[in-house]
Motif scaffolding. Structure first.
Motif, PDB file in Angstrom:
ATOM      1  N   ASN A 189       0.914  -1.205  -0.136  1.00 57.56           N
ATOM      2  CA  ASN A 189      -0.143  -0.008  -0.015  1.00 57.56           C
ATOM      3  C   ASN A 189       0.852   1.390   0.016  1.00 57.56           C
ATOM      4  O   ASN A 189       0.512   2.220  -0.770  1.00 57.56           O
ATOM      5  CB  ASN A 189      -1.033   0.092   1.301  1.00 57.56           C
ATOM      6  CG  ASN A 189      -1.983   0.913   0.815  1.00 57.56           C
ATOM      7  OD1 ASN A 189      -2.367   1.383   0.006  1.00 57.56           O
ATOM      8  ND2 ASN A 189      -2.998   0.797   2.011  1.00 57.56           N
ATOM      9  N   SER A 190       1.722   1.316   0.922  1.00 55.13           N
ATOM     10  CA  SER A 190       2.644   2.500   1.089  1.00 55.13           C
ATOM     11  C   SER A 190       3.551   2.835  -0.156  1.00 55.13           C
ATOM     12  O   SER A 190       3.971   3.700  -0.364  1.00 55.13           O
ATOM     13  CB  SER A 190       3.632   2.486   2.337  1.00 55.13           C
ATOM     14  OG  SER A 190       4.339   1.215   2.263  1.00 55.13           O
TER      15      SER A 190
ATOM     16  N   LEU B 141      -4.706  -3.926  -3.314  1.00 53.76           N
ATOM     17  CA  LEU B 141      -3.784  -3.328  -2.196  1.00 53.76           C
ATOM     18  C   LEU B 141      -3.733  -3.994  -0.761  1.00 53.76           C
ATOM     19  O   LEU B 141      -4.815  -4.332  -0.447  1.00 53.76           O
ATOM     20  CB  LEU B 141      -3.654  -1.805  -2.084  1.00 53.76           C
ATOM     21  CG  LEU B 141      -3.702  -0.982  -3.213  1.00 53.76           C
ATOM     22  CD1 LEU B 141      -4.187   0.502  -3.105  1.00 53.76           C
ATOM     23  CD2 LEU B 141      -2.131  -0.852  -3.766  1.00 53.76           C
ATOM     24  N   GLU B 142      -2.515  -4.002  -0.139  1.00 53.68           N
ATOM     25  CA  GLU B 142      -2.690  -4.498   1.143  1.00 53.68           C
ATOM     26  C   GLU B 142      -3.485  -3.918   2.117  1.00 53.68           C
ATOM     27  O   GLU B 142      -3.648  -2.587   1.962  1.00 53.68           O
ATOM     28  CB  GLU B 142      -1.195  -4.594   1.756  1.00 53.68           C
ATOM     29  CG  GLU B 142      -0.540  -3.384   2.086  1.00 53.68           C
ATOM     30  CD  GLU B 142       0.704  -3.611   2.868  1.00 53.68           C
ATOM     31  OE1 GLU B 142       0.950  -4.191   3.831  1.00 53.68           O
ATOM     32  OE2 GLU B 142       1.860  -2.839   2.295  1.00 53.68           O
TER      33      GLU B 142
END
Length: 147
Positions: free
Chosen positions: A102-103, A145-146
Motif C-alpha cells: 500500500n505504501s 492493495l494490502e
C-alpha cells in the motif's frame, strides 16, 4: 536458451493399486493411479502433476516479471483449476491474486501488474508447450492493495 538436462527417478511398488514415488534434485512426491481408474489414489495423479507444472511455471514467470518491473508486491497467491471436457481436452484456469504494498504502490503499478498477469502466461515455457498440444489456458487474475 542453453540446453538443460533434468533427470527424474521414478519407482513403483505393486500393481495398479500400488503407489510410487517420483523425485529429482529439489522435488519429491508420491504418485498413484486415481481411484476412478482402478488405482489406490494414494498419491499425485498425472493430471495433477501436469497442472502443477503449468501453475509453477506461470507463477514463477509472473514473480520474475513483477520483480524485473519493480512492482512492490506484498503477497502473491494463486488458485489453478483444470477441467477435462467430454472430448478429452484439458482447460486450465490460473487465478492469481497480487496484493501490492500500500505504501509503495502507484496506480501505474496496479495497471502494470494486471498487464503482467496476462504476459506471464505468454512467456511461460510449460504453458507454451501445453497450448501447442491444444490445452486451453486462461488467466483470471486481480490486483489489490494490502489492507
Amino acid at each position: 536458451m542453453a540446453k538443460q538436462k533434468i533427470t527424474l527417478s521414478t519407482v513403483w511398488y505393486g500393481n495398479a493399486k500400488g503407489n510410487g514415488n517420483i523425485k529429482s534434485d529439489n522435488f519429491q512426491t508420491p504418485i498413484a493411479i486415481p481411484v476412478l481408474k482402478g488405482g489406490s489414489g494414494e498419491g499425485v495423479e498425472p493430471k495433477q502433476l501436469l497442472m502443477s507444472s503449468a501453475a509453477a511455471c506461470y507463477l514463477m514467470t509472473l514473480v520474475y516479471m513483477l520483480d524485473q518491473s519493480r512492482i512492490p508486491v506484498f503477497e502473491l497467491s494463486m488458485v489453478t483449476e483444470g477441467e477435462t471436457n467430454p472430448d478429452g481436452h484439458l482447460t486450465i484456469i490460473h487465478r492469481p491474486h497480487i496484493i501490492l504494498k500500500n505504501s509503495e504502490s502507484t496506480s501505474q503499478n496496479k495497471v502494470m501488474a494486471e498487464t503482467l498477469q496476462q504476459s506471464a502466461e505468454e512467456n511461460c515455457q510449460i504453458g507454451q508447450l501445453l497450448t501447442k498440444s491444444d490445452v486451453q489456458i486462461t488467466v483470471e487474475g486481480y490486483v489489490s492493495l494490502e489492507p
